[in-house]
Write a protein that holds these residues in place. Structure first.
Motif, mmCIF file in Angstrom:
data_model
loop_
_atom_site.group_PDB
_atom_site.id
_atom_site.type_symbol
_atom_site.label_atom_id
_atom_site.label_comp_id
_atom_site.label_asym_id
_atom_site.label_seq_id
_atom_site.Cartn_x
_atom_site.Cartn_y
_atom_site.Cartn_z
ATOM 1 N N TRP A 126 32.295 124.084 -2.946
ATOM 2 C CA TRP A 126 31.463 124.723 -1.676
ATOM 3 C C TRP A 126 31.721 126.304 -2.048
ATOM 4 C CZ3 TRP A 126 33.139 119.768 -0.449
ATOM 5 C CH2 TRP A 126 32.293 119.033 -0.520
ATOM 6 N N ASP A 186 25.170 112.596 5.060
ATOM 7 C CA ASP A 186 24.490 112.254 3.904
ATOM 8 C C ASP A 186 24.674 112.996 2.598
ATOM 9 O OD1 ASP A 186 23.316 110.523 5.852
ATOM 10 O OD2 ASP A 186 21.234 111.460 5.596
ATOM 11 N N ALA A 187 24.956 114.405 2.718
ATOM 12 C CA ALA A 187 25.147 115.244 1.708
ATOM 13 C C ALA A 187 26.248 114.858 1.042
ATOM 14 C CB ALA A 187 25.088 116.557 2.084
ATOM 15 N N TYR A 207 21.659 115.527 -2.734
ATOM 16 C CA TYR A 207 22.372 116.532 -2.243
ATOM 17 C C TYR A 207 21.114 117.744 -1.758
ATOM 18 C CZ TYR A 207 26.140 119.926 -1.049
ATOM 19 O OH TYR A 207 26.631 120.644 -0.391
ATOM 20 N N CYS A 244 29.886 121.343 5.338
ATOM 21 C CA CYS A 244 30.482 120.542 4.242
ATOM 22 C C CYS A 244 31.868 121.001 4.099
ATOM 23 C CB CYS A 244 30.056 120.442 2.903
ATOM 24 S SG CYS A 244 28.312 119.146 2.950
ATOM 25 N N ARG A 253 24.876 128.834 1.962
ATOM 26 C CA ARG A 253 23.743 128.107 2.774
ATOM 27 C C ARG A 253 24.589 127.218 3.893
ATOM 28 N NH1 ARG A 253 20.005 125.534 -1.782
ATOM 29 N NH2 ARG A 253 22.070 125.067 -2.599
ATOM 30 N N LEU A 254 23.839 127.028 5.136
ATOM 31 C CA LEU A 254 24.529 126.334 6.072
ATOM 32 C C LEU A 254 25.117 124.966 5.791
ATOM 33 C CD1 LEU A 254 24.990 126.220 9.135
ATOM 34 C CD2 LEU A 254 22.753 125.426 9.653
ATOM 35 N N LEU A 255 24.331 124.173 5.065
ATOM 36 C CA LEU A 255 24.986 122.777 4.726
ATOM 37 C C LEU A 255 26.177 123.018 3.837
ATOM 38 C CD1 LEU A 255 24.360 119.942 4.885
ATOM 39 C CD2 LEU A 255 23.260 120.128 2.554
ATOM 40 N N ASP A 256 26.394 124.064 3.118
ATOM 41 C CA ASP A 256 27.812 124.201 2.343
ATOM 42 C C ASP A 256 28.536 124.409 3.325
ATOM 43 O OD1 ASP A 256 26.755 124.189 -0.319
ATOM 44 O OD2 ASP A 256 25.766 126.147 0.014
ATOM 45 N N CYS A 305 19.246 117.081 1.300
ATOM 46 C CA CYS A 305 19.988 117.384 2.496
ATOM 47 C C CYS A 305 20.004 118.791 2.718
ATOM 48 C CB CYS A 305 21.367 116.851 2.463
ATOM 49 S SG CYS A 305 21.439 114.861 2.198
ATOM 50 N N ASP A 315 22.311 116.774 14.632
ATOM 51 C CA ASP A 315 21.385 116.748 13.508
ATOM 52 C C ASP A 315 22.043 117.170 12.203
ATOM 53 O OD1 ASP A 315 19.810 115.833 15.362
ATOM 54 O OD2 ASP A 315 18.592 117.650 15.529
ATOM 55 N N ASN A 316 22.620 118.438 12.297
ATOM 56 C CA ASN A 316 23.441 118.860 11.096
ATOM 57 C C ASN A 316 24.649 117.885 10.687
ATOM 58 O OD1 ASN A 316 22.059 121.122 10.541
ATOM 59 N ND2 ASN A 316 23.014 122.308 12.103
ATOM 60 N N ILE A 340 24.612 114.612 10.989
ATOM 61 C CA ILE A 340 23.913 113.461 10.304
ATOM 62 C C ILE A 340 23.609 113.966 8.789
ATOM 63 C CG2 ILE A 340 21.812 111.760 10.081
ATOM 64 C CD1 ILE A 340 21.647 111.951 13.104
ATOM 65 N N ILE A 341 22.964 115.104 8.452
ATOM 66 C CA ILE A 341 22.483 115.614 7.447
ATOM 67 C C ILE A 341 23.999 115.886 6.428
ATOM 68 C CG2 ILE A 341 21.438 117.586 6.209
ATOM 69 C CD1 ILE A 341 19.700 117.707 8.402
ATOM 70 N N PHE A 352 26.020 111.760 -1.193
ATOM 71 C CA PHE A 352 25.386 112.158 -2.338
ATOM 72 C C PHE A 352 26.490 112.816 -3.227
ATOM 73 C CE2 PHE A 352 21.374 111.559 -0.121
ATOM 74 C CZ PHE A 352 20.705 110.476 -0.995
ATOM 75 N N PHE A 353 27.299 113.770 -2.665
ATOM 76 C CA PHE A 353 28.107 114.449 -3.309
ATOM 77 C C PHE A 353 29.315 113.660 -4.016
ATOM 78 C CE2 PHE A 353 31.223 117.715 -4.173
ATOM 79 C CZ PHE A 353 30.499 118.631 -4.721
#
Lengths: 329, 329
Positions: free
Chosen positions: A18, A106-107, B141, A29, A23-26, B144, A99-100, A102-103, A110-111
């Motif tokens: 990462w 999931d991410a 990914y 994670c 981005r926020l999701l990175d 997400c 919420d973040n 949960i996402i 997939f990773f």
């Protein structure tokens, strides 16, 4: 490669995953994957690959992936259990919101599978990747089954040992098995090596989970980092409690029922609850019997390895199986 | 095979997936996958495989998987958005509780990848499966990422069109692209076919999402099955609102700000909020401009198909692209 080198390698790989992402999701994670975990599953995958005749560097992406899958389950588990801390820091859902979390879970799943496909770039054949894909995907599904089963039997003292063993086979051992077995597959091991490393993972997972159940009684909150009463408070069934309820006297059973009820309706203090349960577990021999079962699985795990050609990796896998039932955290 | 036969085939496959399972998780997955969806993604995967020269039967497991992945995202989305109904029935988290819904969503993601590995049994080569694995895992990914980005810009009227388009590319189009592209890969299509079907999926996804944004204004709650004010109530940004805020007068911008604030602190009724927003969107031409953008993407999607040899499947993919911007639900 030495164990410490594996750890360094894995941690730098996690950083890289990462590194570029802003981005926020990175960021979430990265937070979820931050150092502090035992990295048991990726180590098992690497050692299994080498014990089966392969090279650690070739299967490194899959090792990274298996930790992502594990962390995903922790992130979602912490939401479900309402646990606020993990590895000494706020859990992901406390730091970044439900919420973040949960996402991000999931991410990370997939990773995991993206990592598996990355093994093509390290030179692993597509036939091995597809075989590993099947094993890992099935194990993930089984893990979800185990979590669901655990929620179903939560607080149900009449749950029998068989159901409990099935639950930990799905919840914990399936992913241990998958790490070892996919390592062996990706490393190009023989059918025999794949089979025995899978069986090793199964027994290791069972030993690991039963020992985990015992830590509240056999270790200290300082070492484990979690309250000794956590399982009781969450009405989470553990092997010693199930065994005590199965074999105890009517008075013992009543004590266990009273504690669970008292903890639930908040009429019983946590120290009193812990002391009462501990007493029953000692009196009925349930602790000693659980320790015996954990040791049995640890021995069966080590037995499997005898089929493999001797190697430092096989030795270290045997050491992991011993550690699984002697660690204090 | 005719479109209706695809639907029948897919629905019977879904039944089979969890037919033997009597555990709670199986029942929840069955509930989540129950008939009623458009099955758009699996249809796209099947038609893309055939348009690229492959056979639908060979890629059927992957088609089933793509719907599992989509449903997983719906199950988790409904928790995040607090939506209580889905396809006319209680959402999974309403019917089975939040914790089970989190676990079931995870299980469906793992199941997606198990389905992908099942393509080995239908005779698809391992090289194609690994290539498809990469595409699908990356798309998951990205999806997400899109959800995370959507949550980040929620209610932020100053979000620009570029950010919005990036968000729907990730959130919606990535999975459409993956369905088409993995279908083409698994079907054994040429590099060119894989490329154009991927681009088709991208444009189709954008067209589909923008048209979705417009349904509140261009369709009826009876047809769509959801309240016209749902996006406004959830402060979910849509293209017409972003365009109106970008191009509107100071008064228009103030109206939009007032509505979002009023809806949030509950001082504005839903009918009044909807009427006020609708007025601004009409006045600024934002609705017409959004319709134009949806049609543009639909046309670009169809253009891609011209490269493929003519076939009933290519014709039906073109039809789907037209439907994406003309449907009323």
């Amino acid at each position: 490669m030495l164990p410490q080198e594996y750890l360094t390698l894995l941690n730098s790989e996690f950083e890289l995953c990462w590194a570029g992402g802003d981005r926020l999701l990175d960021a979430i994670c990265r937070y979820a994957m931050a150092p502090g975990g035992k990295l048991l599953r990726p180590i098992l995958l690497l050692e299994s690959a080498v014990a089966a005749g392969g090279r650690a560097a070739d299967v490194l992406p899959a090792a990274v992936g298996t930790e992502c899958g594990h962390v995903a389950s922790l992130v979602h588990d912490d939401i479900i259990d309402g646990d606020d801390t993990r590895r000494g820091r706020p859990a992901v859902h406390r730091e970044h919101g439900r919420d973040n979390a949960i996402i991000a879970g999931d991410a990370l799943i997939f990773f995991l599978f993206r990592c598996l496909s990355d093994c093509r770039a390290t030179g692993v054949g597509d036939d091995r990747i597809v075989s590993a894909l099947r094993v890992v995907a099935q194990a993930g599904y089984d893990m979800c089954h185990g979590q669901s089963l655990e929620a179903e039997v939560c607080g149900d003292l009449s749950c029998d040992t068989e159901t409990y063993l099935e639950m930990i086979r799905l919840k914990t051992a399936a992913f241990f098995r998958a790490a070892c077995q996919s390592g062996a597959i990706l490393g190009g091991g023989s059918a025999e090596a794949v089979r025995v490393l899978g069986a090793y993972g199964d027994h290791l997972g069972a030993a690991f989970q039963i020992h985990d159940d015992l830590l509240a009684y056999d270790s200290t909150p300082e070492a484990t980092g979690k309250s000794a009463v956590s399982d009781i408070r969450n009405r989470r069934l553990t092997l010693p409690v199930i065994l005590a309820y199965e074999t105890g006297s009517d008075a013992d059973r009543r004590t266990l029922e009273d504690v669970l009820r008292g903890v639930q309706d908040d009429t019983l203090g946590e120290d009193a609850a812990f002391a009462a349960v501990h007493g029953v577990l000692e009196r009925t021999g349930a602790l000693e019997s659980s320790r015996g079962r954990a040791r049995w699985h640890s021995a069966r795990a080590r037995e499997q390895l005898a089929v493999l050609p001797p190697s430092p990796s096989a030795d270290r896998l045997a050491h992991v199986a011993r550690l699984a039932v002697t660690r204090d955290r």
